[in-house]
Design a protein around this motif. Structure first.
Motif, mmCIF file in Angstrom:
data_model
loop_
_atom_site.group_PDB
_atom_site.id
_atom_site.type_symbol
_atom_site.label_atom_id
_atom_site.label_comp_id
_atom_site.label_asym_id
_atom_site.label_seq_id
_atom_site.Cartn_x
_atom_site.Cartn_y
_atom_site.Cartn_z
ATOM 1 N N LEU A 20 0.957 -1.164 0.071
ATOM 2 C CA LEU A 20 -0.131 -0.011 -0.173
ATOM 3 C C LEU A 20 0.957 1.236 -0.053
ATOM 4 O O LEU A 20 0.517 2.261 -0.547
ATOM 5 N N ARG A 23 1.686 1.843 -3.548
ATOM 6 C CA ARG A 23 0.781 2.093 -4.295
ATOM 7 C C ARG A 23 0.092 3.658 -4.030
ATOM 8 O O ARG A 23 -0.305 4.330 -4.878
ATOM 9 N N LYS A 24 0.111 3.972 -2.853
ATOM 10 C CA LYS A 24 -0.512 4.989 -2.203
ATOM 11 C C LYS A 24 0.169 6.248 -1.487
ATOM 12 O O LYS A 24 -0.412 7.161 -1.446
ATOM 13 N N GLY A 25 1.503 5.663 -1.001
ATOM 14 C CA GLY A 25 2.060 6.537 -0.078
ATOM 15 C C GLY A 25 1.649 6.476 1.278
ATOM 16 O O GLY A 25 0.719 5.555 1.739
ATOM 17 N N ARG A 27 0.390 9.122 3.498
ATOM 18 C CA ARG A 27 -0.741 9.901 3.723
ATOM 19 C C ARG A 27 -2.076 9.171 3.442
ATOM 20 O O ARG A 27 -2.873 8.943 4.230
ATOM 21 N N ALA A 28 -2.067 8.598 2.389
ATOM 22 C CA ALA A 28 -3.302 7.956 1.984
ATOM 23 C C ALA A 28 -3.543 6.459 2.212
ATOM 24 O O ALA A 28 -4.398 5.924 2.170
ATOM 25 N N THR A 29 -2.516 6.063 2.891
ATOM 26 C CA THR A 29 -2.720 4.636 3.297
ATOM 27 C C THR A 29 -3.304 4.531 4.759
ATOM 28 O O THR A 29 -2.940 5.258 5.642
ATOM 29 N N THR A 30 -4.320 3.592 4.928
ATOM 30 C CA THR A 30 -5.140 3.550 6.179
ATOM 31 C C THR A 30 -4.782 2.301 6.868
ATOM 32 O O THR A 30 -4.588 1.109 6.226
ATOM 33 N N GLU A 33 -7.210 -0.453 5.407
ATOM 34 C CA GLU A 33 -6.566 -1.038 4.293
ATOM 35 C C GLU A 33 -5.650 -2.019 4.310
ATOM 36 O O GLU A 33 -5.494 -3.111 3.520
ATOM 37 N N LYS A 52 -1.131 3.805 13.232
ATOM 38 C CA LYS A 52 -0.721 3.747 11.934
ATOM 39 C C LYS A 52 0.790 3.840 11.723
ATOM 40 O O LYS A 52 1.700 3.328 11.154
ATOM 41 N N GLU A 110 7.230 12.602 0.796
ATOM 42 C CA GLU A 110 6.267 12.885 1.871
ATOM 43 C C GLU A 110 7.221 13.185 3.116
ATOM 44 O O GLU A 110 7.280 12.231 4.288
ATOM 45 N N GLU A 113 5.399 13.054 6.756
ATOM 46 C CA GLU A 113 4.808 11.781 7.131
ATOM 47 C C GLU A 113 5.801 10.679 7.372
ATOM 48 O O GLU A 113 5.933 9.936 8.399
#
Length: 202
Positions: A20, A23-25, A27-30, A33, A52, A110, A113
């Motif tokens: 993830l 795929r998303k970095g 910030r966007a990974t939860t 998920e 997280k 990022e 982050e």
């Protein structure tokens, strides 16, 4: 239902986090998920990682260790500092293709982050890369490839800065993906400076 061994679950979670992150970095990974990608519940995830930042930080550290170990193994097969520098550019150019180099990308794209997840102590790209190169700089000095009067820690940081530039910033006169061109560049500009007396007395 039989619980999976802890190490197996942790590996699955870190593998999922890595996928993830790529795929998303950050910030966007939860967390949800990551749990879904790993095939475990959020509650099961929280048994191993409290939040997280801890989870993604563990994935980043694992990726970083893998990347540096692979890079070290490649450089250790080479006999001269010049060849190691050329390989260093090649390794840096693979940053956007090599999953192990994901932490370097995240650190650049990022930074806040990344620092929150991996910890401020490992967030400095130049110091990390300089520390990585310092043993190779010392060995080159011992072989006489670098003038003995140089401050080797300073040389290692300069090498780090040169390699970051060559690996990430395109130019008009040098093709960083051409090993022969990089070799010429090292021989013409980089190595002569390192061979000279830093005090200008030779």
């Amino acid at each position: 239902m039989t619980e999976a061994p802890t190490t197996q679950v942790v590996d699955r979670l870190l593998d999922a986090a890595q996928i993830l992150l790529a795929r998303k970095g950050i910030r966007a990974t939860t967390v949800s998920e990551v749990a879904e990608e790993a095939g475990v519940s959020r509650a099961w995830l929280y048994r191993h990682f409290p939040d997280k930042s801890t989870l993604l930080g563990a994935a980043i550290v694992r990726l970083s260790d893998s990347y540096w170990n692979d890079a070290r193994a490649e450089l250790d097969t080479l006999d001269t500092f010049t060849d190691q520098l050329v390989a260093g550019v090649r390794i840096g150019r693979r940053t956007y293709d090599d999953p192990g180099a994901l932490p370097l990308r995240l650190r650049m794209t990022e930074p806040e982050e990344f620092a929150a997840c991996a910890g401020a102590g490992v967030s400095g790209l130049v110091p990390d890369l300089a520390s990585f190169w310092l043993p190779y700089v010392r060995a080159a000095s011992e072989r006489g490839e670098i003038h003995a009067g140089h401050d080797l820690t300073e040389v290692a940081e300069w090498v780090a800065r040169v390699l970051i530039t060559l690996g990430t910033i395109p130019g008009e006169t040098l093709d960083a993906d051409d090993p022969a061109a990089i070799l010429r560049h090292m021989r013409r500009f980089v190595l002569p400076g390192l061979r000279n007396d830093p005090l200008g007395e030779s």
